[in-house]
Design a protein around this motif. Structure first.
Motif, mmCIF file in Angstrom:
data_model
loop_
_atom_site.group_PDB
_atom_site.id
_atom_site.type_symbol
_atom_site.label_atom_id
_atom_site.label_comp_id
_atom_site.label_asym_id
_atom_site.label_seq_id
_atom_site.Cartn_x
_atom_site.Cartn_y
_atom_site.Cartn_z
ATOM 1 N N ALA A 1 6.810 -3.486 -3.408
ATOM 2 C CA ALA A 1 6.398 -2.356 -2.875
ATOM 3 C C ALA A 1 5.368 -1.521 -3.688
ATOM 4 O O ALA A 1 5.584 -1.582 -4.814
ATOM 5 C CB ALA A 1 7.476 -1.415 -2.488
ATOM 6 N N ALA A 2 4.774 -0.625 -3.033
ATOM 7 C CA ALA A 2 4.165 0.426 -3.770
ATOM 8 C C ALA A 2 4.167 1.804 -2.945
ATOM 9 O O ALA A 2 4.100 1.895 -1.902
ATOM 10 C CB ALA A 2 2.462 0.197 -3.934
ATOM 11 N N ARG A 3 4.243 2.911 -3.664
ATOM 12 C CA ARG A 3 4.387 4.275 -3.372
ATOM 13 C C ARG A 3 3.591 5.070 -4.234
ATOM 14 O O ARG A 3 3.304 4.687 -5.543
ATOM 15 C CB ARG A 3 5.800 4.726 -2.799
ATOM 16 C CG ARG A 3 6.533 4.218 -1.978
ATOM 17 C CD ARG A 3 5.946 4.563 -0.549
ATOM 18 N NE ARG A 3 6.712 3.879 0.639
ATOM 19 C CZ ARG A 3 6.558 2.818 0.970
ATOM 20 N NH1 ARG A 3 5.625 2.076 0.426
ATOM 21 N NH2 ARG A 3 7.370 2.294 1.976
ATOM 22 N N VAL A 4 3.217 6.404 -3.664
ATOM 23 C CA VAL A 4 2.379 7.433 -4.537
ATOM 24 C C VAL A 4 3.032 8.821 -4.208
ATOM 25 O O VAL A 4 3.075 9.017 -3.042
ATOM 26 C CB VAL A 4 0.737 7.288 -4.361
ATOM 27 C CG1 VAL A 4 0.203 8.510 -5.043
ATOM 28 C CG2 VAL A 4 0.171 6.185 -4.505
ATOM 29 N N SER A 5 3.503 9.347 -5.179
ATOM 30 C CA SER A 5 4.180 10.605 -5.025
ATOM 31 C C SER A 5 3.251 11.794 -4.877
ATOM 32 O O SER A 5 2.244 11.506 -5.274
ATOM 33 C CB SER A 5 5.304 10.793 -6.472
ATOM 34 O OG SER A 5 4.212 11.283 -7.530
ATOM 35 N N PRO A 6 3.623 12.891 -4.453
ATOM 36 C CA PRO A 6 2.883 14.097 -4.323
ATOM 37 C C PRO A 6 2.095 14.693 -5.596
ATOM 38 O O PRO A 6 1.351 15.336 -5.579
ATOM 39 C CB PRO A 6 3.890 15.302 -3.792
ATOM 40 C CG PRO A 6 5.097 14.278 -3.083
ATOM 41 C CD PRO A 6 5.210 13.062 -3.744
ATOM 42 N N THR A 7 2.778 14.074 -6.700
ATOM 43 C CA THR A 7 2.202 14.384 -8.152
ATOM 44 C C THR A 7 1.239 13.377 -8.419
ATOM 45 O O THR A 7 0.767 13.455 -9.455
ATOM 46 C CB THR A 7 3.314 14.731 -9.289
ATOM 47 O OG1 THR A 7 4.097 13.508 -9.012
ATOM 48 C CG2 THR A 7 4.251 15.853 -8.922
ATOM 49 N N ASP A 8 0.940 12.495 -7.614
ATOM 50 C CA ASP A 8 0.017 11.407 -7.659
ATOM 51 C C ASP A 8 0.204 10.176 -8.851
ATOM 52 O O ASP A 8 -0.479 9.931 -9.707
ATOM 53 C CB ASP A 8 -1.441 12.124 -8.021
ATOM 54 C CG ASP A 8 -2.063 12.526 -6.940
ATOM 55 O OD1 ASP A 8 -1.569 12.301 -5.814
ATOM 56 O OD2 ASP A 8 -3.042 13.230 -7.022
ATOM 57 N N HIS A 9 1.310 10.028 -8.752
ATOM 58 C CA HIS A 9 2.042 8.894 -9.831
ATOM 59 C C HIS A 9 2.302 7.860 -8.694
ATOM 60 O O HIS A 9 2.891 7.781 -7.730
ATOM 61 C CB HIS A 9 3.473 9.267 -10.395
ATOM 62 C CG HIS A 9 3.430 10.073 -11.828
ATOM 63 N ND1 HIS A 9 4.454 10.928 -12.038
ATOM 64 C CD2 HIS A 9 2.513 10.273 -12.478
ATOM 65 C CE1 HIS A 9 4.205 11.436 -13.145
ATOM 66 N NE2 HIS A 9 2.866 10.996 -13.441
ATOM 67 N N ALA A 10 1.609 6.747 -9.149
ATOM 68 C CA ALA A 10 1.527 5.580 -8.520
ATOM 69 C C ALA A 10 2.806 4.793 -8.800
ATOM 70 O O ALA A 10 2.858 4.202 -10.377
ATOM 71 C CB ALA A 10 0.252 4.620 -8.675
ATOM 72 N N LEU B 1 1.047 -1.130 0.150
ATOM 73 C CA LEU B 1 0.000 -0.152 -0.044
ATOM 74 C C LEU B 1 0.879 1.128 0.026
ATOM 75 O O LEU B 1 1.886 1.383 0.909
ATOM 76 C CB LEU B 1 -1.041 0.049 1.235
ATOM 77 C CG LEU B 1 -1.642 1.268 1.529
ATOM 78 C CD1 LEU B 1 -2.601 1.479 0.451
ATOM 79 C CD2 LEU B 1 -2.390 1.112 2.893
ATOM 80 N N GLY B 2 0.522 2.319 -0.856
ATOM 81 C CA GLY B 2 1.144 3.447 -0.705
ATOM 82 C C GLY B 2 -0.094 4.799 -0.822
ATOM 83 O O GLY B 2 -0.941 4.658 -1.785
ATOM 84 N N VAL B 3 0.184 5.488 0.232
ATOM 85 C CA VAL B 3 -0.672 6.667 0.086
ATOM 86 C C VAL B 3 0.047 8.189 0.164
ATOM 87 O O VAL B 3 1.128 8.499 0.773
ATOM 88 C CB VAL B 3 -1.648 6.862 1.539
ATOM 89 C CG1 VAL B 3 -2.374 7.827 1.665
ATOM 90 C CG2 VAL B 3 -2.267 5.307 1.666
ATOM 91 N N ALA B 4 -0.562 8.972 -0.700
ATOM 92 C CA ALA B 4 -0.027 10.109 -1.075
ATOM 93 C C ALA B 4 -0.465 11.311 -0.140
ATOM 94 O O ALA B 4 -1.304 10.982 0.441
ATOM 95 C CB ALA B 4 -0.234 10.789 -2.529
ATOM 96 N N PRO B 5 0.365 12.499 0.054
ATOM 97 C CA PRO B 5 -0.219 13.487 0.855
ATOM 98 C C PRO B 5 -1.524 13.871 0.655
ATOM 99 O O PRO B 5 -2.493 14.199 1.745
ATOM 100 C CB PRO B 5 0.547 14.566 0.666
ATOM 101 C CG PRO B 5 2.069 13.907 0.303
ATOM 102 C CD PRO B 5 1.404 12.793 -0.604
ATOM 103 N N ASP B 6 -2.004 13.665 -0.576
ATOM 104 C CA ASP B 6 -3.584 14.233 -0.746
ATOM 105 C C ASP B 6 -4.719 13.199 -0.453
ATOM 106 O O ASP B 6 -5.786 13.490 -0.721
ATOM 107 C CB ASP B 6 -3.807 14.828 -2.314
ATOM 108 C CG ASP B 6 -3.493 13.755 -3.234
ATOM 109 O OD1 ASP B 6 -2.964 12.661 -2.791
ATOM 110 O OD2 ASP B 6 -3.639 14.189 -4.389
ATOM 111 N N GLY B 7 -4.012 11.982 0.021
ATOM 112 C CA GLY B 7 -4.947 11.029 0.152
ATOM 113 C C GLY B 7 -5.262 9.922 -0.960
ATOM 114 O O GLY B 7 -5.820 8.862 -0.974
ATOM 115 N N SER B 8 -4.563 10.254 -2.309
ATOM 116 C CA SER B 8 -4.521 9.334 -3.523
ATOM 117 C C SER B 8 -3.704 8.150 -2.940
ATOM 118 O O SER B 8 -2.921 8.198 -2.281
ATOM 119 C CB SER B 8 -3.749 10.103 -4.674
ATOM 120 O OG SER B 8 -4.514 11.053 -4.857
#
Length: 684
Positions: free
Chosen positions: A328-337, A274-281
């Protein structure tokens, strides 16, 4: 429970000077000193707060029969030494193990660990504890219990999952045994700690009767403290579906269960990451096992846009192989998964570690791309973010090889493809990547355990070092006086690449210097900006500026020249002079008065018809004087050619010393004697 003893030595993290930025040279991570009687340290957890201070949690093994451990947690600031903040030793019926750590940039942190409530590692019941450290605090709160087990199954492994938001909201998740669950399996409990508050009561987020699959719980926060949980839920037909739940910070209440993959009895969801961005994406990566037709095991992913968005339909992100699974998975602040995965091809030559990317809320993942070499057996991998860019690290074994390697790569936000891989360390008999994290100081760091000698393991580290050195302290006075020296100093440390050249200084008046300690004199009053700059071994630079107000020099009292002593030395009168007040300048002069020179009258003056002899004053020596304030100086006043000519015809020469000075120095009289002539030897 596994209590593997890993002995790691301390060492300085220093790297070779290469182009900036880049991966630093690997080195042993500087771990805390062992306790007396320690068999070793294990279970390292390392997280960072802004500025590069590391929080380190680990387990000290004191005995294996009976099991005796000590749980430690402390901090390691840049350029400093480890300072312990928490120490929990074993007691009768309470043996800590398996620490897990998460930290926010502010320094707020959550620590979880399990406690063995008995003496039998494989069968004694377990309790699950957690503690919180507030931002800016050096102390951990009293531990609280998140869950307990009444019984223990030898073949089952429990999962502890801490998570923390950038705003300091923390969660402690536990996936643990509950005989009342379906098939006597697991349940998922989560406790939440609000910033400035206390731990709330743990909540069972999994259904009351349905079992959660072993080792599947994942938690992630957005910047506002909204929490997302994901886990595999067991279906009655032994299949599993991927489920998610959300806990908005505004209400603090868990929402309804979301069936992400659907209760499809022909497929089985494994994972997730699971990866969650600062905006919740968010993004969820998992292995989907399809049983309809020929069995396939493919890494799939779903994403959502924002904290309240819906999950997309699952999409196979690495199709075409024999098997693939998420790492692993991550989502960047620019909403790239980003999804990092292991890939097993239809032949061993296709095996690799792969990565894909997609904007959240869509299924527009890039084509599968191997970031590792091919013909490679993946082991463990992770993703960390540095700004909007993703960084990968993994360990594994080249097919057919005996040794293991650890490697890294990155995917810049503006680039359509990831970089090629970099070997982070030399091959070793055993290497296991433990984690890759942001150091909250401009770099990302990878950590791995390496068997550097038979049965000798060390925690190794390397970083993609884009961060500059840290200023540990500087001494620059806020004020100074023109014409007087000002001492300045600065101390720096670098987390990963070591320091390059000594610090450089710009004093704001067009002059500069180098060194950790410098001294400077400002010629004129005014306000100046002092800049001190340091570089690390990769060329990353940091500068700090300071303002210094330079006042005019206080007016000095008038110059005063004193004659401390005087004596005749050869054909000179040597003076010992001392200056006070302002700098002293002047002249010392030797004169003589004689009426005859070689029997001849120097001057004759007629007066009233009478003739009388007059005297003529002749200068026979002179010296200029220049003394600094407070200076004592020896000044010789030697005979000039006139004086030496007179002395050559006379046995002695009376002279008078006159010094132009303030206050006046009385005239002094000396007699200079002609040097003795050596007797000439007569020829025989």
């Amino acid at each position: 429970m596994v209590l593997a003893v890993v002995c790691a030595g301390a060492g300085a993290l220093a790297g070779a000077a290469v182009a900036s930025p880049g991966w630093s040279a690997p080195s042993d991570f500087p771990l805390p000193a062992k306790e007396p009687g320690s068999l070793g340290q294990t279970g390292y957890q390392i997280a960072y707060q802004a500025g590069g201070t590391a929080t380190i949690a680990y387990l000290e093994i004191l005995s294996l029969a009976p099991v005796q451990t000590v749980l430690h947690a402390g901090v390691l600031p840049p350029g400093g030494t480890y300072r312990e903040q928490l120490r929990i030793p074993s007691t009768a019926g309470s043996i800590p193990f398996e620490p897990k750590l998460a930290e926010a940039p502010s320094g707020a942190a959550v620590l979880q660990w399990a406690v063995l409530e008995g003496s039998e590692p494989e069968t004694s019941p377990l309790a699950y504890l957690t503690s919180y450290r507030a931002a800016g605090s050096g102390a951990w709160e009293a531990p609280v219990t998140v869950a307990t087990d009444a019984t223990r199954k030898k073949s089952f492994s429990d999962t502890l999952v801490p998570a923390i938001s950038t705003n300091g909201t923390a969660a402690a998740g536990v996936e643990h045994l509950d005989p009342s669950m379906l098939s006597g399996g697991y349940r998922a409990d989560v406790a939440v700690h609000a910033p400035g508050g206390a731990w709330g009561a743990p909540t069972q987020i999994s259904p009351a009767n349905d079992s959660v699959a072993n080792m599947s719980l994942a938690l992630g926060f957005d910047a506002g403290g909204d929490l997302t949980a994901a886990f595999r839920l067991e279906l009655p037909n032994t299949r599993h579906t991927l489920a998610a739940e959300r806990r908005p910070a505004s209400s603090g209440v868990w929402g309804s269960l979301e069936d992400v993959t659907g209760s499809d009895v022909t497929s089985d969801a494994e994972g997730p990451a699971l990866g969650v961005a600062p905006d919740g994406s968010a993004a969820l990566a998992f292995q989907y096992v399809h049983y309809a037709g020929s069995k396939t095991l493919d890494v799939n992913a779903v994403t959502r846009s924002g904290a309240t968005g819906s999950w997309t339909e699952p999409v196979d992100v690495a199709a075409g192989g024999a098997s693939s699974g998420p790492m692993a998975a991550r989502v960047s602040p620019t909403d790239h998964a980003y999804v990092l995965y292991s890939f097993q091809g239809k032949s061993s030559g296709e095996d690799c570690v792969g990565a894909v990317r997609s904007p959240v809320g869509t299924n527009a993942f890039t084509s599968p791309h191997c970031v590792s070499p091919t013909n490679f057996n993946p082991g463990f991998g992770g993703v960390a973010l540095l700004g909007n860019d993703a960084y990968f690290a993994w360990s594994g074994q080249p097919s057919g090889g005996e040794n293991y390697v650890t490697e890294g790569s990155r995917w810049l936000d503006a680039s359509p493809m990831p970089d090629s891989f970099t070997d982070l360390d030399a091959p070793a008999k055993s290497i296991r990547l433990e984690q890759i994290v942001s150091d909250e100081d401009g770099s990302v760091a990878a950590f791995w355990n390496a068997e550097v000698a038979p049965k000798e393991f060390k925690l190794r580290a390397a970083a993609f070092d884009a961060g500059a050195p840290n200023l540990l302290g500087a001494t620059i006075p806020a004020s100074a006086v023109a014409g007087q020296p000002v001492a300045m100093s600065a101390s720096f440390a670098d987390l990963w690449s070591g320091l390059g050249e000594p610090p450089s200084w710009s004093f704001g008046d067009g002059t500069s210097a180098g060194g950790a300690q410098v001294s400077h004199i400002y010629a004129a009053p005014g306000t100046y900006t002092v800049t001190v700059t340091a570089h690390d071994g990769l060329g990353n630079a940091t500068s700090s500026t300071y303002s210094i107000a330079v006042a005019p020099a206080a007016p000095l009292p008038p110059p005063t020249l004193r004659l401390v002593g005087s004596k005749v030395v050869g054909q000179s009168v040597v003076l010992q002079l001392a200056c006070t007040g302002a700098p002293c300048t002047g002249e010392a002069k030797l004169t003589t008065r004689e009426k005859l020179r070689g029997g001849k009258l120097i001057a004759v003056q007629a007066r009233h018809g009478k003739t009388r002899t007059t005297y003529k004053t002749a200068t026979v020596g002179a010296a200029r004087l220049a003394l600094a304030t407070g200076q004592t100086l020896s000044v010789p006043v030697a005979l000039i050619a006139t004086g030496r000519g007179l002395l050559a015809r006379l046995k002695k020469l009376p002279v008078s010393l006159t010094i132009t000075a303030s206050p006046a120095i009385p005239v002094k009289h000396f007699t200079i004697f002609a040097p003795k002539r050596r007797a000439k030897h007569k020829k025989r």
